[in-house]
Design a protein around this motif. Structure first.
Motif, PDB file in Angstrom:
ATOM      1  N   LEU A   1       0.828  -1.205   0.000  1.00 38.19           N
ATOM      2  CA  LEU A   1       0.000   0.000   0.000  1.00 38.19           C
ATOM      3  C   LEU A   1       0.861   1.253   0.000  1.00 38.19           C
ATOM      4  CD1 LEU A   1      -2.737   1.367   0.153  1.00 38.19           C
ATOM      5  CD2 LEU A   1      -2.665   1.110   2.653  1.00 38.19           C
ATOM      6  N   THR A   2       1.903   1.277   0.822  1.00 37.18           N
ATOM      7  CA  THR A   2       2.788   2.444   0.868  1.00 37.18           C
ATOM      8  C   THR A   2       3.463   2.665  -0.478  1.00 37.18           C
ATOM      9  OG1 THR A   2       3.198   2.138   3.232  1.00 37.18           O
ATOM     10  CG2 THR A   2       4.804   3.432   1.999  1.00 37.18           C
ATOM     11  N   THR A   3       3.941   1.581  -1.108  1.00 35.26           N
ATOM     12  CA  THR A   3       4.605   1.711  -2.403  1.00 35.26           C
ATOM     13  C   THR A   3       3.633   2.179  -3.480  1.00 35.26           C
ATOM     14  OG1 THR A   3       6.108  -0.080  -1.756  1.00 35.26           O
ATOM     15  CG2 THR A   3       6.018   0.495  -4.087  1.00 35.26           C
ATOM     16  N   ALA A   4       2.407   1.642  -3.471  1.00 34.87           N
ATOM     17  CA  ALA A   4       1.402   2.066  -4.453  1.00 34.87           C
ATOM     18  C   ALA A   4       1.063   3.544  -4.282  1.00 34.87           C
ATOM     19  CB  ALA A   4       0.152   1.214  -4.317  1.00 34.87           C
ATOM     20  N   LEU A   5       0.879   3.989  -3.047  1.00 37.29           N
ATOM     21  CA  LEU A   5       0.577   5.399  -2.797  1.00 37.29           C
ATOM     22  C   LEU A   5       1.747   6.289  -3.215  1.00 37.29           C
ATOM     23  CD1 LEU A   5      -1.237   5.181   0.658  1.00 37.29           C
ATOM     24  CD2 LEU A   5      -2.261   5.631  -1.578  1.00 37.29           C
ATOM     25  N   ALA A   6       2.967   5.818  -2.997  1.00 40.62           N
ATOM     26  CA  ALA A   6       4.145   6.591  -3.402  1.00 40.62           C
ATOM     27  C   ALA A   6       4.184   6.764  -4.915  1.00 40.62           C
ATOM     28  CB  ALA A   6       5.408   5.911  -2.898  1.00 40.62           C
ATOM     29  N   LEU A   7       3.861   5.706  -5.662  1.00 37.61           N
ATOM     30  CA  LEU A   7       3.825   5.818  -7.118  1.00 37.61           C
ATOM     31  C   LEU A   7       2.755   6.803  -7.575  1.00 37.61           C
ATOM     32  CD1 LEU A   7       4.255   2.083  -8.229  1.00 37.61           C
ATOM     33  CD2 LEU A   7       5.940   3.920  -8.387  1.00 37.61           C
ATOM     34  N   VAL A   8       1.607   6.771  -6.906  1.00 36.83           N
ATOM     35  CA  VAL A   8       0.536   7.704  -7.261  1.00 36.83           C
ATOM     36  C   VAL A   8       0.954   9.137  -6.973  1.00 36.83           C
ATOM     37  CG1 VAL A   8      -1.817   8.421  -6.717  1.00 36.83           C
ATOM     38  CG2 VAL A   8      -1.284   5.989  -6.937  1.00 36.83           C
ATOM     39  N   GLU A   9       1.508   9.373  -5.788  1.00 36.13           N
ATOM     40  CA  GLU A   9       1.901  10.730  -5.407  1.00 36.13           C
ATOM     41  C   GLU A   9       3.013  11.268  -6.301  1.00 36.13           C
ATOM     42  OE1 GLU A   9       2.977  10.223  -1.359  1.00 36.13           O
ATOM     43  OE2 GLU A   9       0.925  10.128  -0.622  1.00 36.13           O
ATOM     44  N   LEU A  10       3.905  10.388  -6.737  1.00 33.09           N
ATOM     45  CA  LEU A  10       5.031  10.825  -7.556  1.00 33.09           C
ATOM     46  C   LEU A  10       4.618  11.156  -8.982  1.00 33.09           C
ATOM     47  CD1 LEU A  10       8.166  11.174  -7.430  1.00 33.09           C
ATOM     48  CD2 LEU A  10       8.330   8.844  -8.330  1.00 33.09           C
TER      49      LEU A  10
ATOM     50  N   GLU B 186       1.049  11.477 -10.276  1.00 35.15           N
ATOM     51  CA  GLU B 186      -0.308  11.897 -10.624  1.00 35.15           C
ATOM     52  C   GLU B 186      -0.337  13.257 -11.307  1.00 35.15           C
ATOM     53  OE1 GLU B 186      -2.857  12.279  -7.306  1.00 35.15           O
ATOM     54  OE2 GLU B 186      -1.418  13.368  -6.060  1.00 35.15           O
ATOM     55  N   GLU B 187       0.634  14.131 -11.060  1.00 35.60           N
ATOM     56  CA  GLU B 187       0.640  15.435 -11.716  1.00 35.60           C
ATOM     57  C   GLU B 187       0.980  15.336 -13.204  1.00 35.60           C
ATOM     58  OE1 GLU B 187       3.277  17.975  -9.615  1.00 35.60           O
ATOM     59  OE2 GLU B 187       1.857  18.373  -7.987  1.00 35.60           O
ATOM     60  N   ARG B 188       1.477  14.203 -13.655  1.00 37.43           N
ATOM     61  CA  ARG B 188       1.818  14.040 -15.069  1.00 37.43           C
ATOM     62  C   ARG B 188       0.627  13.589 -15.909  1.00 37.43           C
ATOM     63  NH1 ARG B 188       7.524  10.658 -14.485  1.00 37.43           N
ATOM     64  NH2 ARG B 188       8.309  11.765 -12.658  1.00 37.43           N
ATOM     65  N   GLY B 189      -0.533  13.443 -15.287  1.00 35.50           N
ATOM     66  CA  GLY B 189      -1.704  13.001 -16.020  1.00 35.50           C
ATOM     67  C   GLY B 189      -1.737  11.517 -16.299  1.00 35.50           C
ATOM     68  N   VAL B 190      -0.941  10.744 -15.544  1.00 35.28           N
ATOM     69  CA  VAL B 190      -0.855   9.304 -15.794  1.00 35.28           C
ATOM     70  C   VAL B 190      -2.178   8.613 -15.490  1.00 35.28           C
ATOM     71  CG1 VAL B 190       0.287   7.183 -15.057  1.00 35.28           C
ATOM     72  CG2 VAL B 190       1.604   9.275 -15.364  1.00 35.28           C
ATOM     73  N   PHE B 191      -2.874   9.082 -14.471  1.00 38.82           N
ATOM     74  CA  PHE B 191      -4.084   8.400 -14.031  1.00 38.82           C
ATOM     75  C   PHE B 191      -5.353   9.072 -14.553  1.00 38.82           C
ATOM     76  CE2 PHE B 191      -0.713   7.723 -10.952  1.00 38.82           C
ATOM     77  CZ  PHE B 191      -0.709   6.339 -10.861  1.00 38.82           C
ATOM     78  N   GLY B 192      -5.186   9.927 -15.565  1.00 41.01           N
ATOM     79  CA  GLY B 192      -6.340  10.585 -16.159  1.00 41.01           C
ATOM     80  C   GLY B 192      -6.998   9.738 -17.228  1.00 41.01           C
TER      81      GLY B 192
ATOM     82  N   LEU C 142       1.808   2.688 -15.542  1.00 38.68           N
ATOM     83  CA  LEU C 142       1.784   2.957 -14.109  1.00 38.68           C
ATOM     84  C   LEU C 142       0.478   2.548 -13.423  1.00 38.68           C
ATOM     85  CD1 LEU C 142       3.768   6.260 -13.658  1.00 38.68           C
ATOM     86  CD2 LEU C 142       4.000   4.193 -12.288  1.00 38.68           C
ATOM     87  N   PRO C 143      -0.704   2.836 -13.998  1.00 41.81           N
ATOM     88  CA  PRO C 143      -1.924   2.359 -13.333  1.00 41.81           C
ATOM     89  C   PRO C 143      -1.937   0.853 -13.119  1.00 41.81           C
ATOM     90  CG  PRO C 143      -2.465   3.988 -15.001  1.00 41.81           C
ATOM     91  CD  PRO C 143      -1.005   3.688 -15.167  1.00 41.81           C
ATOM     92  N   GLY C 144      -1.437   0.119 -14.093  1.00 42.73           N
ATOM     93  CA  GLY C 144      -1.362  -1.334 -13.923  1.00 42.73           C
ATOM     94  C   GLY C 144      -0.416  -1.738 -12.809  1.00 42.73           C
ATOM     95  N   ARG C 145       0.699  -1.031 -12.677  1.00 43.45           N
ATOM     96  CA  ARG C 145       1.629  -1.318 -11.594  1.00 43.45           C
ATOM     97  C   ARG C 145       0.997  -1.034 -10.240  1.00 43.45           C
ATOM     98  NH1 ARG C 145       6.593   2.279 -13.061  1.00 43.45           N
ATOM     99  NH2 ARG C 145       7.155   1.695 -10.920  1.00 43.45           N
ATOM    100  N   VAL C 146       0.254   0.067 -10.157  1.00 41.54           N
ATOM    101  CA  VAL C 146      -0.415   0.402  -8.891  1.00 41.54           C
ATOM    102  C   VAL C 146      -1.475  -0.632  -8.557  1.00 41.54           C
ATOM    103  CG1 VAL C 146      -1.881   2.115  -7.756  1.00 41.54           C
ATOM    104  CG2 VAL C 146       0.085   2.864  -9.105  1.00 41.54           C
TER     105      VAL C 146
END
Length: 312
Positions: free
Chosen positions: A240-249, A251-257, A266-270
């Motif tokens: 969970l900590t690693t997944a949240l770290a990937l999201v926080e690092l 999300e500003e790049r529009g990866v999860f849009g 990246l969404p698949g990795r999370v």
């Protein structure tokens, strides 16, 4: 006379079928390190088939090569291969395979040179943007470089003096264990020397784009090394900590849009980290490891089979 043909047919089958078989398998997502091992064994088997076929055909075409290849072999071993029956085509095949080998070496050399030039450029940029402070006596390869940048990012700069680089935006955004997980991810790349795998796979795919196994090897290496580094971080700091770290690092790049993004994996990795699929059992991992070892072992058995039979 059939040994070189058998080796080349075996190499062609492995190059064509292995990517399809591995693409259908579900376990590589759960065991990325083991999957990297399997891919390396398959590629090694294809290359071995070509090298061994080249050695045998060159031995049949030229006595000087035969003397070096069979320098320590008894007379009966040489006769078992029937090199005198290979015919005129053996020289042409040996030259063609040798040219492929030289081309592979040239592509690998080019890949290494490009990587070194890229590292020199990035190190130059780092020295400009994050210069050494007066009196700083810590070797450059042992320090964490904090880079003033509004973008959240962290990466490992490999080479003779490896450096872990993180931006000030990432430091402001990541806190506590999330920051530790990102750093552990990058250190996992460094400890496993993933850069070497990336260079080799890129050289093979760039030199032989028509060979399916090399293109698939390059694509899978890029994907699997990230999964392996994610697992390195998650074993220390949790999924969970690693997944949240990937999201926080990221999300500003529009990866999860909703739209396409350069880092679409990246969404698949999370999701993989959050799903927490169990690892394969120890027995199954051992079986896959042994089966992977058979891939490069089979060409060796085929090539040395007539000689071993002559000795019995």
């Amino acid at each position: 006379m059939t040994v070189p043909f058998v080796l080349l047919i075996l190499g062609a089958l492995a190059a064509a079928m292995a990517p399809r078989l591995l693409a259908r398998a579900e376990w590589p997502e759960r065991e990325p390190v083991l999957a990297l091992w399997v891919w390396q064994c398959v590629v090694a088997a294809v290359l071995l088939c070509c090298v061994l076929a080249m050695a045998l055909t060159a031995s049949a075409a030229w006595a000087a090569v035969r003397g070096n290849v069979f320098a320590f072999a008894p007379r009966g071993v040489v006769d078992a291969y029937g090199l005198a029956e290979y015919g005129w085509w053996s020289g042409g095949m040996a030259i063609g395979l040798a040219l492929c080998g030289l081309w592979t070496a040239a592509m690998l050399t080019r890949e290494v040179r490009v990587a070194r030039a890229r590292r020199r450029q990035r190190r130059g940029e780092l020295r400009t943007r994050a210069p050494r402070l007066p009196g700083e006596d810590v070797p450059a390869g042992e320090r964490l470089v904090v880079l003033e940048d509004p973008r959240t990012d962290a990466w490992w700069l490999s080479g003779a003096e490896p450096q872990l680089v993180i931006t000030t935006a990432a430091l402001r955004r990541l806190k506590g264990r999330s920051l530790d997980a990102v750093l552990a991810h990058e250190q996992g790349h460094a400890r496993a020397r993933h850069d070497v795998l990336l260079h080799c796979s890129g050289a093979l795919a760039g030199g032989f784009p028509q060979v399916p196994v090399f293109a698939a090897f390059r694509d899978q290496v890029h994907h699997l090394v990230e999964l392996a580094a994610d697992d390195t971080a998650s074993r220390r700091f949790g999924r969970l900590t690693t997944a949240l770290a990937l999201v926080e690092l990221n999300e500003e790049r529009g990866v999860f849009g909703p739209g396409p993004a350069p880092l679409a994996a990246l969404p698949g990795r999370v999701n993989r980290l959050l799903d927490g699929a169990p690892r394969l059992t120890v027995g199954r991992r051992l079986r896959v490891t042994v089966l992977a070892l058979l891939a490069p072992a089979v060409p060796l058995l085929i090539a040395f089979g007539p000689g071993l039979h002559a000795l019995t």
